[in-house]
Write a protein that holds these residues in place. Structure first.
Motif, PDB file in Angstrom:
ATOM      1  N   HIS A 247       2.949  -4.935   1.615  1.00 29.87           N
ATOM      2  CA  HIS A 247       3.156  -6.058   2.527  1.00 29.87           C
ATOM      3  C   HIS A 247       3.917  -5.609   3.766  1.00 29.87           C
ATOM      4  CE1 HIS A 247       3.276 -10.649   2.430  1.00 29.87           C
ATOM      5  NE2 HIS A 247       3.439 -10.247   3.685  1.00 29.87           N
ATOM      6  N   TYR A 251       2.908  -5.260   7.978  1.00 30.33           N
ATOM      7  CA  TYR A 251       3.698  -5.852   9.044  1.00 30.33           C
ATOM      8  C   TYR A 251       4.026  -4.783  10.095  1.00 30.33           C
ATOM      9  CZ  TYR A 251       7.459  -8.317  11.432  1.00 30.33           C
ATOM     10  OH  TYR A 251       8.259  -8.881  12.402  1.00 30.33           O
ATOM     11  N   THR A 252       4.557  -3.659   9.602  1.00 29.13           N
ATOM     12  CA  THR A 252       4.970  -2.574  10.499  1.00 29.13           C
ATOM     13  C   THR A 252       3.789  -2.106  11.326  1.00 29.13           C
ATOM     14  OG1 THR A 252       6.302  -1.910   8.628  1.00 29.13           O
ATOM     15  CG2 THR A 252       6.337  -0.445  10.518  1.00 29.13           C
ATOM     16  N   THR A 254       1.080  -3.728  12.363  1.00 21.87           N
ATOM     17  CA  THR A 254       0.744  -4.693  13.421  1.00 21.87           C
ATOM     18  C   THR A 254       1.739  -4.584  14.577  1.00 21.87           C
ATOM     19  OG1 THR A 254       0.043  -6.129  11.649  1.00 21.87           O
ATOM     20  CG2 THR A 254       0.150  -7.110  13.850  1.00 21.87           C
ATOM     21  N   GLN A 255       3.029  -4.512  14.207  1.00 22.14           N
ATOM     22  CA  GLN A 255       4.092  -4.395  15.208  1.00 22.14           C
ATOM     23  C   GLN A 255       3.852  -3.185  16.098  1.00 22.14           C
ATOM     24  OE1 GLN A 255       6.608  -6.815  15.592  1.00 22.14           O
ATOM     25  NE2 GLN A 255       6.660  -5.687  17.509  1.00 22.14           N
ATOM     26  N   LEU A 649       1.547 -12.377  13.583  1.00 13.58           N
ATOM     27  CA  LEU A 649       2.862 -12.028  13.033  1.00 13.58           C
ATOM     28  C   LEU A 649       3.791 -13.228  12.941  1.00 13.58           C
ATOM     29  CD1 LEU A 649       3.990  -8.635  14.541  1.00 13.58           C
ATOM     30  CD2 LEU A 649       3.138  -9.122  12.264  1.00 13.58           C
ATOM     31  N   GLU A 652       5.879 -14.441   9.445  1.00 10.47           N
ATOM     32  CA  GLU A 652       6.573 -13.581   8.473  1.00 10.47           C
ATOM     33  C   GLU A 652       8.064 -13.403   8.788  1.00 10.47           C
ATOM     34  OE1 GLU A 652       5.407 -12.314   5.840  1.00 10.47           O
ATOM     35  OE2 GLU A 652       3.222 -12.172   6.033  1.00 10.47           O
ATOM     36  N   ILE A 654      10.524 -10.544   7.951  1.00 12.64           N
ATOM     37  CA  ILE A 654      10.529  -9.158   7.450  1.00 12.64           C
ATOM     38  C   ILE A 654      11.847  -8.758   6.811  1.00 12.64           C
ATOM     39  CG2 ILE A 654      11.151  -8.191   9.716  1.00 12.64           C
ATOM     40  CD1 ILE A 654       8.810  -6.610   7.139  1.00 12.64           C
TER      41      ILE A 654
END
Ligand SMILES: Nc1ncnc2c1ncn2[C@@H]1O[C@H](COP(=O)(O)OP(=O)(O)OP(=O)(O)O)[C@@H](O)[C@H]1O
Ligand SMILES: [Zn+2]
Length: 889
Positions: A247, A251-252, A254-255, A649, A652, A654
């Motif tokens: 997960h 996230y990382t 996409t960032q 994003l 979420e 994080i």
């Protein structure tokens, strides 16, 4: 056993002997030293080899003196078989030592044993006695008469025990004893082992191994369950951690994409800005270029006007023509300059010639001047020496005047030496004369004085004669006259001599003057010579000067001519220079035109280039404008994408997600640690269980071993008691045998004693179980044997030995010896015996023969013994050779 034949070679006094033995009694007789004992020794050594040699003797004593080899061959019969014992010796004459070279035994003519020790052992086994035992019963040596009687109790016991074969029982007993101690040691060892093993088993039992093992197994089962639970938990946690991690990774990612887009946008914006800047600068440059083009076009128009040209003219062609013109003008200048150069060269050469000639001229003038000076100097010198010459002339004149005054004219002066010789001769003559006269005058004066003295005294001093009127008086007068005359002569001579000397002195003076005159004339001669030289040299100088003056004239003329040449050349040079100047001016004009033409070509070319550059710039500007439009489109696209990702994003959290993941990871680590710990405990348990199982195995093994050792101990104890009883038995047996034999021996001893002994001092002999020998007197008093007399001791010994011999031969001592005893040998048995006892000995011998003793060998001188013998050997020694021989009778 019976001796059959003896062969001897080089033994003691025998060189070669062969003698046969018969049964019955054989007496060996002969005088002292004939070789009787040697015969017996030969038999003994024949049986036992070097061991048979008496102590105090060596093998070399046995070999006949002077011989190197010796041998004994004894043939005998035993238990129905024919034997021969053969001993061979060698004596080394250098070392004086002898050795056995061979020792062997034959049966029926065949060698059965061929080695010294084996031969010895064989004979000993046949006879059942060694050489010691043989001497104690069979061979009674001369002098060994009382050995048995006198022996210590212990030795006697050993000797007799050996003979009776009792010694061997003792040996067996010893063996049994050492076996017993050996077994005892084994028992002790085994017992110790048993004890060790029992202790070990007890130690194992004390740990209660079975109960402990059960407990451990239960613990182990529980531990295994715990580990299984922990492992399930561990797997679940691991799955959860994996999911969260994925997960976060999403996230990382996409960032990262968003960041990438941001970077792209700002890059594009930067590029757009750069493009705009470049556009601006290109526009400015275009303007600048346009201005320059206009300027250049003006300049070109100007030049066209100057040369009278227009755009249609071929400027290149025009320029080429001008270039040719310029080259021609230049060519012309250089031609003129060449001409000028030649003229310059000409002038230079003339100048050089001028300088040179002038130099030569001044050199000539210098030389002339120098020579004139030299000439003057010499003239002055001549004048001086001329003056010197006339001075000398004056001096010579004066000297000659002087000589003239002394009486020497020129002629005399020239002959001065001859005159001097004449005068010197005269002078010498006068001197001689003067000397002679003076001597004579002295003599006469002396005689005169003597005579005057005598005359004054008046008489002769020797004879006393009156002298007045004698010859002496007359003589004196005469003498006085002579003296006067001589004195006058002498005066004249002295005057002459003086005159001569004066003349010589004058002559010498004149000589001096002459010498001076000669010297001065010599000087004048030299002056004349010098004057001549100087004059001729001056003439030479004068001649040269005249020549040089002529040359001077020539040089001056040449100088004038050269100076004229130079002047003409300079005028010509000036003329040429003017032409050069005109040509140069013309050339410069053309050169200027050429440069302008070339410049025109250049700027026309530049103009074309600039127009092309200007076109280029316009195209570049259009390109940039197009590019800026393209960048704008890209930026718009990226911004759209970014917006979309940011929307994704948006929901979420994080940070929360990461915190949770961290917690799960910690929990996971704890579970892993717990599992490890439990596993460690499990290994410990297994190890302990393993140890207990090893101990149990060990116990089982020990129990088995213990059984074996217990059995062994039981067995060893049984063996020990067996051996003990065996030892006991041997001891008893020996005691029994001893008692039995001693009883028999004691009986035989007393029997032979009462047979042999004729006096009646003693009643009987007693041999007890310890082999103690005691003699009893009639009244029962016991006596030790050593107290007996020599003869008595001989009798008792004989009796004791015969008793032993009988005991052995009758087989009382176990039967081994029955009828197999060796011949009974006696060396001089009668020595200590009185007549009566000799008689009894005869009877004893008869008794032994009757008893069945096969051979009896006796050395004796005794007539009675000889008479009663079955055979007699008469031994003789040849007094010349010292070799013994035997005659059998
Ligand atoms: N190695 C030898 N070589 C030569 N002759 C020897 C040797 N040894 C001894 N003899 C001599 O042998 C001779 C015999 O000696 P033997 O002892 O046999 O004499 P015997 O007959 O017994 O005399 P007796 O009656 O005195 O006892 C002696 O005279 C001696 O000189
Ligand atoms: Zn006289």
């Amino acid at each position: 056993m019976r001796f059959k034949r003896l062969k001897v070679k080089n033994i003691r006094s025998y060189s070669d002997l062969e003698i046969d033995f018969n049964d019955g009694v054989t007496v060996v007789s002969g005088v002292n030293g004939s070789g009787k004992s040697s015969l017996l020794e030969a038999c003994f050594v024949g049986l036992f080899g070097h061991r048979g040699i008496p102590k105090d003797f060596v093998l070399a004593d046995l070999v006949r003196k002077g011989c190197e080899e010796a041998a004994i061959n004894l043939e005998f019969e035993h238990k129905g078989q024919e034997y021969a014992a053969i001993q061979e010796f060698r004596n080394n004459p250098e070392t004086g030592k002898a050795s056995t070279t061979r020792s062997y035994l034959e049966i029926d003519g065949e060698v059965v044993v061929n080695q010294a020790t084996q031969t010895y052992e064989s004979i000993r086994n046949l006879l059942r006695m060694d050489e010691e035992a043989y001497k104690n019963c069979v061979y009674i040596r001369q002098g060994d008469i009382d050995v048995l009687i006198n022996a210590r109790k212990k030795d006697r016991q050993r000797m007799i025990d050996d003979l009776l074969q009792i010694g061997r029982l003792e040996e067996y007993r010893e063996r049994a004893k050492s076996a017993r101690t050996g077994v005892g040691r084994h028992i002790t060892e085994t017992h110790a082992r048993i004890k060790d093993q029992q202790e070990e088993i007890e130690a194992i039992d004390a740990t209660k191994p079975v109960a402990r093992k059960n407990q451990l197994n239960t613990d182990l089962k529980q531990l295994q369950q715990e580990v299984a639970n922990l492992e399930t938990m561990r797997d679940r946690t691991s799955t959860r951690i994996e999911k969260d991690r994925q997960h976060i990774e999403q996230y990382t990612r996409t960032q990262k994409q968003i960041d990438e887009l941001d970077r792209g946008i700002s890059g594009l914006e930067k590029r757009k800005k750069e493009a705009l800047t470049s556009l601006e600068s290109k526009r400015k440059e275009g303007d600048r270029l346009h201005k320059s083009i206009l300027e250049i076009e003006n300049k070109i128009q100007e030049l066209y006007d100057y040369f009278g040209l227009d755009e249609t003219t071929d400027v290149d062609n025009f320029t080429a023509r001008t270039e040719k013109e310029e080259r021609d003008a230049y060519e012309k200048i250089s031609q003129i300059k060449n001409k000028q150069g030649l003229k310059l060269q000409e002038r230079e050469n003339s100048q050089k010639g001028l300088t040179e000639t002038k130099q030569n001229l001044s050199a000539l003038e210098e030389a002339i001047k120098k020579r004139s000076t030299q000439e003057k100097g010499r003239l002055k010198e001549i004048e001086e020496i001329n003056q010197e010459y006339s001075v000398l002339e004056d001096e010579i004149g004066k000297l000659l005047e002087n000589a003239q005054s002394m009486g020497f004219d020129q002629g005399k002066l020239d002959n001065l030496e001859e005159l001097e010789d004449l005068l010197l001769n005269k002078q010498r003559h006068l001197h001689g004369k003067e000397k002679e006269v003076r001597t004579r005058l002295d003599q006469i004066s002396k005689t005169l004085t003597e005579h005057r003295n005598l005359l004054e005294k008046g008489a002769c001093p020797t004879c006393g004669q009156d002298l007045q009127g004698s010859t002496i008086a007359n003589d004196t007068k005469e003498e006085e006259l002579q003296r006067k005359e001589l004195e006058e002569q002498l005066g004249k001579l002295t005057q002459d001599t003086q005159r001569a000397e004066e003349k010589i002195a004058t002559l010498k003076e004149a000589g001096k003057i002459k010498k001076q005159v000669d010297e001065k004339r010599q000087k004048q001669l030299l002056i004349n010579q010098k004057q001549e030289n100087l004059t001729s040299y001056n003439e030479e100088l004068k001649k040269q000067n005249q020549e040089d003056e002529k040359k001077k004239q020539e040089f001056s003329e040449r100088i004038g001519k050269i100076e004229k040449d130079i002047k003409r050349a300079e005028d010509e040079i000036k003329e040429i220079q003017q032409t050069v100047n005109t040509a140069t001016e013309h050339h410069n004009k053309i050169k200027e035109n050429l440069e302008s033409a070339k410049y025109l070509i250049k700027i026309r070319h530049d103009h074309t280039q600039m127009q092309s550059d200007h076109q280029h710039l316009k195209t570049g500007i259009a390109d940039i404008q197009e590019n800026v439009r393209f960048i704008d489109e890209q930026i718009a696209e990226k911004k759209r994408n970014k917006k979309q990702l940011e929307n994704e994003l948006g929901k979420e959290n994080i940070e929360k997600l990461e915190k949770k993941l961290h917690e799960f990871q910690q929990a996971y680590q704890k579970i892993i640690g717990d599992i490890e710990e439990k596993n460690k405990q499990k290994t410990g348990l297994l190890k302990e269980i393993g140890q207990i199982e090893t101990n149990l195995k060990r116990k089982k093994a020990l129990q088995e071993k213990l059984k074996v050792f217990n059995n062994r101990e039981k067995y060893l104890k049984a063996v020990k008691s067996d051996v003990e009883s065996l030892e006991d038995m041997y001891m008893r047996l020996r005691a029994d045998l001893r008692t039995r034999n001693i009883d028999a021996l004691d009986r035989l001893l007393n029997e032979i004693f009462s047979f042999m002994y004729t006096n009646n001092a003693y009643s009987h002999i007693q041999l007890d179980t310890d082999y103690e020998l005691t003699i009893y007197e009639k009244d029962g008093t016991p006596l030790e044997p050593k107290l007996l007399s020599g003869g008595e001791r001989a009798i008792f010994n004989l009796v004791l030995r015969c008793a032993i011999y009988r005991l052995l031969s009758e087989g009382l001592a176990g039967g081994e010896y029955r009828n197999e005893m060796p011949p009974l040998i006696m060396d001089e048995p009668t020595v200590f015996l009185d007549r009566g006892h000799v008689h009894q000995l005869l009877k004893l011998i008869d008794l032994m023969r009757d008893m069945g003793v096969g051979q009896i060998l006796i050395v004796s001188h005794d007539e009675t013994l000889i008479d009663s013998a079955d055979n007699v050997f008469e031994v003789q020694k040849d007094p010349t050779t010292n070799i013994s021989s035997i005659i059998a009778q």
